[in-house]
Design a protein around this motif. Structure first.
Motif, PDB file in Angstrom:
ATOM      1  N   VAL A   1       0.839  -1.198   0.000  1.00 58.25           N
ATOM      2  CA  VAL A   1       0.000   0.000   0.000  1.00 58.25           C
ATOM      3  C   VAL A   1       0.876   1.251   0.000  1.00 58.25           C
ATOM      4  O   VAL A   1       2.065   1.195   0.308  1.00 58.25           O
ATOM      5  CB  VAL A   1      -0.938   0.027   1.235  1.00 58.25           C
ATOM      6  N   GLU A   2       0.223   2.394  -0.338  1.00 57.14           N
ATOM      7  CA  GLU A   2       0.996   3.639  -0.459  1.00 57.14           C
ATOM      8  C   GLU A   2       1.177   4.351   0.879  1.00 57.14           C
ATOM      9  O   GLU A   2       2.097   5.147   1.030  1.00 57.14           O
ATOM     10  CB  GLU A   2       0.343   4.574  -1.470  1.00 57.14           C
ATOM     11  N   ASP A   3       0.317   4.079   1.851  1.00 57.98           N
ATOM     12  CA  ASP A   3       0.475   4.701   3.168  1.00 57.98           C
ATOM     13  C   ASP A   3      -0.460   4.032   4.194  1.00 57.98           C
ATOM     14  O   ASP A   3      -1.175   3.076   3.869  1.00 57.98           O
ATOM     15  CB  ASP A   3       0.204   6.220   3.105  1.00 57.98           C
ATOM     16  N   LYS A   4      -0.438   4.579   5.399  1.00 60.76           N
ATOM     17  CA  LYS A   4      -1.214   4.020   6.503  1.00 60.76           C
ATOM     18  C   LYS A   4      -2.717   4.088   6.224  1.00 60.76           C
ATOM     19  O   LYS A   4      -3.466   3.163   6.546  1.00 60.76           O
ATOM     20  CB  LYS A   4      -0.870   4.809   7.774  1.00 60.76           C
ATOM     21  N   GLU A   5      -3.154   5.182   5.630  1.00 59.40           N
ATOM     22  CA  GLU A   5      -4.595   5.327   5.346  1.00 59.40           C
ATOM     23  C   GLU A   5      -5.068   4.235   4.381  1.00 59.40           C
ATOM     24  O   GLU A   5      -6.152   3.675   4.546  1.00 59.40           O
ATOM     25  CB  GLU A   5      -4.898   6.710   4.754  1.00 59.40           C
ATOM     26  N   ALA A   6      -4.224   3.931   3.404  1.00 64.37           N
ATOM     27  CA  ALA A   6      -4.578   2.858   2.455  1.00 64.37           C
ATOM     28  C   ALA A   6      -4.588   1.506   3.162  1.00 64.37           C
ATOM     29  O   ALA A   6      -5.399   0.634   2.848  1.00 64.37           O
ATOM     30  CB  ALA A   6      -3.598   2.850   1.284  1.00 64.37           C
ATOM     31  N   ALA A   7      -3.690   1.333   4.148  1.00 64.50           N
ATOM     32  CA  ALA A   7      -3.665   0.073   4.905  1.00 64.50           C
ATOM     33  C   ALA A   7      -4.968  -0.112   5.667  1.00 64.50           C
ATOM     34  O   ALA A   7      -5.475  -1.232   5.819  1.00 64.50           O
ATOM     35  CB  ALA A   7      -2.480   0.065   5.871  1.00 64.50           C
ATOM     36  N   ALA A   8      -5.543   1.006   6.132  1.00 62.73           N
ATOM     37  CA  ALA A   8      -6.782   0.939   6.913  1.00 62.73           C
ATOM     38  C   ALA A   8      -7.967   0.472   6.068  1.00 62.73           C
ATOM     39  O   ALA A   8      -8.995   0.059   6.604  1.00 62.73           O
ATOM     40  CB  ALA A   8      -7.089   2.307   7.528  1.00 62.73           C
ATOM     41  N   LEU A   9      -7.823   0.519   4.734  1.00 65.91           N
ATOM     42  CA  LEU A   9      -8.880   0.009   3.857  1.00 65.91           C
ATOM     43  C   LEU A   9      -8.727  -1.495   3.610  1.00 65.91           C
ATOM     44  O   LEU A   9      -9.660  -2.164   3.172  1.00 65.91           O
ATOM     45  CB  LEU A   9      -8.866   0.741   2.507  1.00 65.91           C
ATOM     46  N   VAL A  10      -7.536  -2.002   3.883  1.00 69.33           N
ATOM     47  CA  VAL A  10      -7.226  -3.405   3.616  1.00 69.33           C
ATOM     48  C   VAL A  10      -7.517  -4.265   4.857  1.00 69.33           C
ATOM     49  O   VAL A  10      -7.927  -5.418   4.756  1.00 69.33           O
ATOM     50  CB  VAL A  10      -5.737  -3.538   3.195  1.00 69.33           C
ATOM     51  N   GLY A  11      -7.291  -3.688   6.037  1.00 70.04           N
ATOM     52  CA  GLY A  11      -7.503  -4.435   7.276  1.00 70.04           C
ATOM     53  C   GLY A  11      -7.727  -3.501   8.452  1.00 70.04           C
ATOM     54  O   GLY A  11      -7.708  -2.280   8.297  1.00 70.04           O
ATOM     55  N   GLN A  12      -7.974  -4.106   9.636  1.00 70.86           N
ATOM     56  CA  GLN A  12      -8.280  -3.298  10.821  1.00 70.86           C
ATOM     57  C   GLN A  12      -7.010  -2.879  11.547  1.00 70.86           C
ATOM     58  O   GLN A  12      -6.215  -3.733  11.945  1.00 70.86           O
ATOM     59  CB  GLN A  12      -9.142  -4.115  11.784  1.00 70.86           C
ATOM     60  N   LEU A  13      -6.865  -1.581  11.745  1.00 78.24           N
ATOM     61  CA  LEU A  13      -5.715  -1.069  12.478  1.00 78.24           C
ATOM     62  C   LEU A  13      -6.121  -0.762  13.909  1.00 78.24           C
ATOM     63  O   LEU A  13      -7.238  -0.316  14.167  1.00 78.24           O
ATOM     64  CB  LEU A  13      -5.181   0.207  11.818  1.00 78.24           C
TER      65      LEU A  13
END
Ligand code: AMP
Ligand code: MG
Length: 336
Positions: free
Chosen positions: A70-82
């Motif tokens: 992913v490109e950043d943390k915000e994009a990671a939050a769309l992939v899984g639960q942070l």
């Protein structure tokens, strides 16, 4: 399929090559791209058909899940639960060679997760990789760009050896900087669990979010499916020797007078026919996979490999060497 190679500048990838690569990703195709660890074989992580092509091209077992880039943390939050801890780890180590295993969001194909309810996610520290992810507009699922069971590729040449004719495009930005794959850390439980040592050290993770637990035996196998398979294997037998013991301890070599190649940090023992010697453990990590590929072409019958100390990236080098040396498929019977 013809495999095209486009040379790109690491710092300044240029619009042309990135746009072409992103077009292939959006069209459901495969692109090999550089990261700071090793070269990755990428596809649209949201498309089951595209992800299935990765498994076909690599010959990878379908139950071995992929890392989503992913490109950043915000994009990671769309992939899984942070949660608070995973966000802190991302702030500390991203972009960089740390993959976090988190609870998967709905919509992540089972082809990516191997049917697990978790997903592995990482933000690579490489301008070409980040440009490609941004330009594609989707997260990119990517394992290392080698045929399954071969050493990971750290150059475009090594990618070609394994995947020529199996992928449309390779973005070539020169040799990768870290050389071993990312550290995989499971942060779904009370304590983080180290599933695979890699570019971020256990010491640094312990300090940031410790205690970090090491999986043992069957537990590790269940939690990180990738560790079930023989990996990183050159076509020659690999024999391990502890740090500093290559010259003094007569290793058990198959057959008298075997032609021996050596890889390590200490000076090589007398009589070896090919040598890859590194001056620091970081250099060892960076050059390990190319060295294994080179030594297997040297005409040697066996590779003698010196294990570095269990410090920093040395833990990852030990892990990869132990897997290269384990002749059969299956989990390592002890933590190397
Ligand atoms: P590779 O992309 O070839 O470097 O391998 C990715 C590694 O991450 C493998 O060891 C996988 O088993 C591991 N991995 C990927 N997704 C998960 C997950 N959801 N849970 C545990 N391990 C994972
Ligand atoms: Mg791999």
């Amino acid at each position: 399929m013809r495999t095209e190679i486009l040379a790109v500048d690491r710092e300044n990838p240029g619009e042309g090559p990135i746009r072409r690569a992103a077009g292939i990703i959006r069209g459901g195709g495969l692109v090999v791209f550089p990261t700071e660890t090793v070269y990755g074989l990428g596809a649209d992580a949201l498309s089951p058909e595209a992800v299935r092509k990765i498994f076909q091209a690599k010959g990878r077992p379908a139950d071995n899940p992929l890392i989503v880039h992913v490109e950043d943390k915000e994009a990671a939050a769309l992939v899984g639960q942070l949660d608070e801890r995973s966000r802190r780890l991302m702030d500390l180590f991203w972009p960089g060679p740390l993959t976090l295993v988190i609870r998967a969001a709905g919509g992540i194909p089972k082809e990516v997760t191997g049917g697990l309810d978790t997903v592995a996610v990482r933000m690579p520290a490489h301008p070409v990789a980040i440009s490609l992810i941004k330009s594609s507009g989707v997260p990119i699922a990517a394992p290392s760009a080698n045929r399954s069971g071969r050493p990971s590729p750290t150059t475009a040449g090594a990618v070609l050896e394994d995947l020529k004719g199996r992928v449309e495009l390779i973005l070539d930005a020169g040799p990768t900087a870290v050389g071993v794959e990312s550290t995989v850390l499971d942060v779904t439980g009370d304590h983080p669990v180290l599933l695979r040592p890699g570019g971020v050290s256990l010491e640094d993770l312990d300090e940031a979010a410790g205690p970090v637990l090491l999986p043992t035996g069957s537990e590790g196998e269940g939690r990180s499916p990738g560790t079930r398979y023989r990996h990183y294997a050159p076509s020659l037998p690999v024999i391990l020797v502890e740090a500093g013991k290559a010259r003094t301890e007569r290793p058990h070599l198959p057959g008298q007078g075997a032609r021996v190649a050596y890889v390590g940090m200490s000076p090589p023992p007398a009589g070896v026919m090919a040598v890859a010697c590194f001056t620091s453990v970081e250099e060892y990590a960076k050059g390990l996979f190319s060295a294994l590929r080179e030594l297997e072409r040297s005409g040697a019958e066996v590779i003698l490999a010196e294990l570095p100390m269990r410090e920093g990236v040395g833990l990852a080098v030990r892990d990869r060497l132990a897997r290269a040396a384990s002749g059969a498929e299956g989990p390592l019977d002890h933590w190397p």
